[in-house]
Design an enzyme around this catalytic site. Structure first.
Site, PDB file in Angstrom:
ATOM      1  N   LYS A   1       0.836  -1.211   0.000  1.00 19.74           N
ATOM      2  CA  LYS A   1       0.000   0.000   0.000  1.00 19.74           C
ATOM      3  C   LYS A   1       0.864   1.252   0.000  1.00 19.74           C
ATOM      4  CE  LYS A   1      -4.118  -2.130   1.618  1.00 19.74           C
ATOM      5  NZ  LYS A   1      -5.490  -1.964   1.407  1.00 19.74           N
TER       6      LYS A   1
ATOM      7  N   LYS B   1      -3.610  -9.449  -6.266  1.00 18.89           N
ATOM      8  CA  LYS B   1      -4.831  -9.955  -5.628  1.00 18.89           C
ATOM      9  C   LYS B   1      -6.029  -9.049  -5.948  1.00 18.89           C
ATOM     10  CE  LYS B   1      -5.397  -7.936  -1.077  1.00 18.89           C
ATOM     11  NZ  LYS B   1      -6.368  -7.981  -0.052  1.00 18.89           N
TER      12      LYS B   1
ATOM     13  N   LYS C   1     -10.473  -4.501  -2.939  1.00 13.68           N
ATOM     14  CA  LYS C   1     -11.537  -3.492  -2.918  1.00 13.68           C
ATOM     15  C   LYS C   1     -11.007  -2.156  -3.395  1.00 13.68           C
ATOM     16  CE  LYS C   1     -13.478  -5.014   1.309  1.00 13.68           C
ATOM     17  NZ  LYS C   1     -13.007  -4.317   2.489  1.00 13.68           N
TER      18      LYS C   1
HETATM   19  P1  ATP Z   1      -8.616  -3.357   0.664  1.00  9.99           P
HETATM   20  O1  ATP Z   1      -8.383  -3.570  -0.784  1.00  9.99           O
HETATM   21  O2  ATP Z   1      -9.413  -2.147   0.997  1.00  9.99           O
HETATM   22  O3  ATP Z   1      -7.349  -3.503   1.474  1.00  9.99           O
HETATM   23  P2  ATP Z   1      -9.515  -6.082   0.841  1.00  9.99           P
HETATM   24  O4  ATP Z   1     -10.175  -6.439  -0.431  1.00  9.99           O
HETATM   25  O5  ATP Z   1      -8.158  -6.633   1.089  1.00  9.99           O
HETATM   26  O6  ATP Z   1      -9.566  -4.537   1.122  1.00  9.99           O
HETATM   27  P3  ATP Z   1     -10.511  -6.663   3.518  1.00  9.99           P
HETATM   28  O7  ATP Z   1     -11.714  -6.079   4.121  1.00  9.99           O
HETATM   29  O8  ATP Z   1      -9.220  -6.132   3.996  1.00  9.99           O
HETATM   30  O9  ATP Z   1     -10.551  -6.568   1.936  1.00  9.99           O
HETATM   31  O10 ATP Z   1     -10.513  -8.245   3.693  1.00  9.99           O
HETATM   32  C1  ATP Z   1     -11.533  -9.049   4.220  1.00  9.99           C
HETATM   33  C2  ATP Z   1     -11.119 -10.502   4.124  1.00  9.99           C
HETATM   34  O11 ATP Z   1     -11.012 -10.900   2.751  1.00  9.99           O
HETATM   35  C3  ATP Z   1      -9.747 -10.813   4.735  1.00  9.99           C
HETATM   36  O12 ATP Z   1      -9.818 -12.033   5.442  1.00  9.99           O
HETATM   37  C4  ATP Z   1      -8.824 -10.955   3.552  1.00  9.99           C
HETATM   38  O13 ATP Z   1      -7.753 -11.826   3.824  1.00  9.99           O
HETATM   39  C5  ATP Z   1      -9.767 -11.537   2.526  1.00  9.99           C
HETATM   40  N1  ATP Z   1      -9.348 -11.206   1.155  1.00  9.99           N
HETATM   41  C6  ATP Z   1      -9.148  -9.966   0.663  1.00  9.99           C
HETATM   42  N2  ATP Z   1      -8.813 -10.007  -0.648  1.00  9.99           N
HETATM   43  C7  ATP Z   1      -8.796 -11.343  -0.979  1.00  9.99           C
HETATM   44  C8  ATP Z   1      -8.515 -12.036  -2.185  1.00  9.99           C
HETATM   45  N3  ATP Z   1      -8.208 -11.395  -3.301  1.00  9.99           N
HETATM   46  N4  ATP Z   1      -8.601 -13.390  -2.179  1.00  9.99           N
HETATM   47  C9  ATP Z   1      -8.931 -14.061  -1.057  1.00  9.99           C
HETATM   48  N5  ATP Z   1      -9.210 -13.456   0.119  1.00  9.99           N
HETATM   49  C10 ATP Z   1      -9.144 -12.106   0.179  1.00  9.99           C
END
Ligand code: ATP
Ligand code: LTN
Length: 333
Positions: free
Chosen positions: A115, A197, A200
């Site tokens: 990040k 990955k 969001k």
């Molecule tokens: P941001 O992009 O804002 O950092 P994020 O997509 O990583 O958000 P979080 O709210 O941080 O989402 O994650 C919620 C859950 O989803 C966590 O357990 C994280 O490990 C899981 N997760 C996030 N992205 C992935 C992905 N691409 N594949 C599998 N699991 C994921």
């Protein structure tokens, strides 16, 4: 003697609507295992503000995530659902743990490095200290199990280390938690950049399928997903990352083993495969979307569930913080 049930804790940030990576990597698993543990599921808004958020939108999304928790099948009679910032002990313990963690340990965290790379000079100190707060979330409740996607395993490891450090400095106080990560699907990749990955906060919206995307949007995003060179529909995460990612999503959407999907599409083209995949994803999401609309239309019920969750979490957290304050020597008694 009746054994105490093991405690499970996990959370999602209200940074934007969750995507199928969050669902496959984390949420789906929560719904499947909620009956085996005493569960707390949190909406981690204090973590969300480690990158700038629009206040009004974040509050709306906090409620949306609560509705999503219910729509994916979390049972509020069994699970405590609550908002992190409403239980002030999270921030308090986060601060204390921030005094125990070393700068060099935080510098090794890949989520921070990834990040910070995007943000350059403008990265806030909260993003750096993020793992102390996450450790507080987990340790406050004597959590034993933390179901997360693969990207969070490093943070859970750091949490274990902080529990040990606190215990050896101040006396046995915290339980060391274990992360629980799926074998397949712990890391769903972007449909546009299969080596990154699905996230969001991804700039490219077409690489991410949101849980609220309409069937047409889902079909469009999948039809535009990048593929590997050649035409084989076979799983090989290193050589064929794009198709392997799509096969993983297919597997989770249908429950079919990857081998079976490969056999079904042997000799067929990417277009057929993508059509089949799109319909499976639409089918996976449609019952969730239906329930989501129902829960969103009943804000009174959502508020009641989050109020009860806050009170239950608060009671547990207060007990733990009392011990922590005493051990560390904070306050007067
Ligand atoms: P941001 O992009 O804002 O950092 P994020 O997509 O990583 O958000 P979080 O709210 O941080 O989402 O994650 C919620 C859950 O989803 C966590 O357990 C994280 O490990 C899981 N997760 C996030 N992205 C992935 C992905 N691409 N594949 C599998 N699991 C994921
Ligand atoms: N850091 C996690 C979200 C999160 C979390 C937690 C997950 C915050 N606190 C405690 C499990 C347990 C993320 O970025 N997905």
């Amino acid at each position: 003697m009746v054994a105490m049930p093991e405690l499970l804790f996990s959370g999602v940030k209200p940074t934007s609507t969750p995507h199928i990576g969050n669902y496959i990597g984390a949420l789906k698993q929560w719904a499947e295992i909620q009956h085996r543990y005493q569960c707390l599921f949190c909406i981690v808004d204090l973590h969300a503000i480690t990158v700038p958020q629009d206040p009004k939108e974040m509050r709306e999304r906090t409620l949306e995530i609560a509705a999503i928790y219910l729509a994916i099948g979390l049972d509020p009679k069994r699970c405590t659902l609550f908002v992190q910032s409403e239980v002030h002990e999270h921030a308090e313990l986060g601060w204390i743990l921030g005094t125990l963690v070393k700068m060099s340990e935080l510098e090794r965290m890949t989520q921070y490095k990834d990040k910070a790379k995007v943000k350059g000079e403008n990265v806030g100190a909260g993003l750096f200290n993020y793992p102390s707060l996450m450790a507080a979330d987990i340790l406050l409740y004597d959590t034993t199990v933390v179901p997360v996607g693969e990207d969070q395993m490093q943070h859970v490891e750091l949490t274990r280390m902080l529990a040990r450090r606190f215990n050896s400095t101040f006396g046995e106080t915290f339980v060391e938690p274990q992360s629980l990560v799926q074998k397949v699907g712990a890391r769903i990749m972007s449909l546009q950049e299969p080596t990154k990955k699905m996230s969001k906060s991804d700039e490219s919206a077409s690489g991410t399928i949101m849980l609220t995307d309409s069937p047409d949007v889902i079909r469009k995003k999948i039809s535009r997903a990048v593929t590997d060179s050649g035409t084989d529909i076979t799983y090989d995460a290193i050589e064929r990352p794009a198709i392997s990612n799509l096969l993983t999503i297919f597997h989770h959407a249908t429950g079919k083993p990857i081998k079976e999907i490969e056999a079904e599409y042997a000799g067929k083209g990417y277009a057929d495969f993508k059509k089949g995949l799109a319909e499976s994803v639409v089918e996976m999401l449609s019952p969730i979307q239906k329930k989501l609309d129902e829960f969103k239309s009943d804000p009174g019920e959502l508020a009641r569930i989050l109020d009860a969750g806050r009170d239950a979490a608060q009671e547990m957290a207060a007990k733990k913080m009392k011990v922590v304050m005493e051990r560390v020597g904070l306050g007067r008694k």
